[in-house]
Design a protein around this motif. Structure first.
Motif, short mmCIF file in Angstrom:
data_model
loop_
_atom_site.label_atom_id
_atom_site.label_comp_id
_atom_site.label_asym_id
_atom_site.label_seq_id
_atom_site.Cartn_x
_atom_site.Cartn_y
_atom_site.Cartn_z
N UNK A 41 19.04 2.00 -17.56
CA UNK A 41 20.06 2.15 -18.62
C UNK A 41 20.09 0.94 -19.55
N UNK A 42 19.98 -0.25 -18.98
CA UNK A 42 19.99 -1.47 -19.81
C UNK A 42 18.84 -1.46 -20.80
N UNK A 43 17.65 -1.10 -20.35
CA UNK A 43 16.49 -1.06 -21.25
C UNK A 43 16.75 -0.10 -22.41
N UNK A 46 15.79 7.61 -16.70
CA UNK A 46 16.88 8.14 -17.51
C UNK A 46 16.31 8.70 -18.80
N UNK A 47 17.06 9.63 -19.40
CA UNK A 47 16.63 10.18 -20.69
C UNK A 47 17.10 9.26 -21.82
N UNK A 48 16.87 9.66 -23.05
CA UNK A 48 17.23 8.83 -24.20
C UNK A 48 18.73 8.58 -24.30
N UNK A 49 19.54 9.42 -23.68
CA UNK A 49 20.99 9.23 -23.66
C UNK A 49 21.48 8.49 -22.43
N UNK A 50 20.57 7.97 -21.63
CA UNK A 50 20.80 7.20 -20.39
C UNK A 50 21.30 8.04 -19.22
N UNK A 51 21.10 9.34 -19.28
CA UNK A 51 21.45 10.22 -18.17
C UNK A 51 20.34 10.19 -17.13
N UNK A 52 20.69 10.07 -15.86
CA UNK A 52 19.70 10.05 -14.79
C UNK A 52 18.99 11.40 -14.72
N UNK A 77 20.54 -1.76 -1.52
CA UNK A 77 21.21 -2.44 -2.62
C UNK A 77 20.48 -2.31 -3.95
N UNK A 78 19.22 -1.95 -3.89
CA UNK A 78 18.44 -1.82 -5.12
C UNK A 78 18.57 -0.46 -5.79
N UNK A 79 19.24 0.48 -5.14
CA UNK A 79 19.44 1.80 -5.76
C UNK A 79 20.22 1.65 -7.06
N UNK A 80 21.35 0.97 -7.01
CA UNK A 80 22.18 0.75 -8.19
C UNK A 80 21.45 -0.11 -9.21
N UNK A 81 20.75 -1.11 -8.75
CA UNK A 81 20.04 -2.02 -9.67
C UNK A 81 18.97 -1.26 -10.46
N UNK A 82 18.21 -0.39 -9.81
CA UNK A 82 17.17 0.37 -10.50
C UNK A 82 17.78 1.22 -11.61
N UNK A 83 18.88 1.89 -11.31
CA UNK A 83 19.52 2.73 -12.33
C UNK A 83 20.06 1.89 -13.48
N UNK A 84 20.65 0.75 -13.16
CA UNK A 84 21.18 -0.12 -14.23
C UNK A 84 20.07 -0.73 -15.07
N UNK A 85 18.93 -1.03 -14.45
CA UNK A 85 17.80 -1.54 -15.23
C UNK A 85 17.33 -0.49 -16.23
N UNK A 93 11.84 8.18 -25.44
CA UNK A 93 12.34 9.41 -24.83
C UNK A 93 13.12 9.13 -23.54
N UNK A 94 13.17 7.87 -23.14
CA UNK A 94 13.89 7.51 -21.92
C UNK A 94 13.54 6.10 -21.49
N UNK A 95 13.84 5.81 -20.23
CA UNK A 95 13.53 4.50 -19.67
C UNK A 95 13.39 4.64 -18.17
N UNK A 96 12.68 3.68 -17.58
CA UNK A 96 12.52 3.64 -16.13
C UNK A 96 12.99 2.28 -15.64
#
Length: 133
Positions: free
Chosen positions: A59-61, A31-37, A49-57, A108-111
């Motif tokens: 964004x959470x970071x 995700x970018x700094x604004x949490x956009x994928x 089931x880990x697709x959603x979890x990866x994205x939420x991780x 600049x973002x998160x993974x």
């Protein structure tokens, strides 16, 4: 400053390489700094089931500017962030989400990575983030 697509693709490539090295299958979200994928990879046969979890991780970071594992420590019963995982439409507060910083140490973002043990998720996420430094 935001992560570029080229940088996000480098994060994905480094994370996939680390996952392959440790013989695991992962879902990897950037995700970018604004949490956009910005970029996402679902390795063949990785857990759906880990697709959603990866994205939420990821964004959470970024929401709290710290690795998800650190948030997890603070969100245990009696902790200062207890129950925080119920905010923001649902957070993931175990390891596997890390910030991505540029050469100037600016966020600049998160993974976010999910698909194996949280220790391996964090290892793969960190390998991805380190590709930018």
């Amino acid at each position: 400053m935001n992560i570029t697509l080229k940088q996000a693709e480098a994060v994905i490539a480094a994370a996939k390489a680390k996952a392959t090295e440790i013989k695991t299958l992962m879902n990897i979200a950037v995700v970018d700094a604004g949490t956009n994928l910005i970029a996402f990879a679902h390795m063949d046969d990785a857990w759906l089931g880990s697709i959603d979890i990866a994205q939420k991780k990821a964004r959470t970071a970024r929401y709290f500017n710290m690795p998800t594992g650190e948030i997890g420590k603070l969100s245990q019963p009696g902790g200062s962030l207890y129950n925080i995982e119920h905010s923001n439409g649902g957070l993931i507060t175990f390891p596997g989400g890390v910030l991505i910083r540029n050469a100037k140490n600016e966020i600049i973002g998160a993974v976010g990575v999910s698909g194996d043990s949280v220790e391996n998720d964090h290892l793969v996420a960190q390998a991805g983030a380190d590709a930018i430094k």
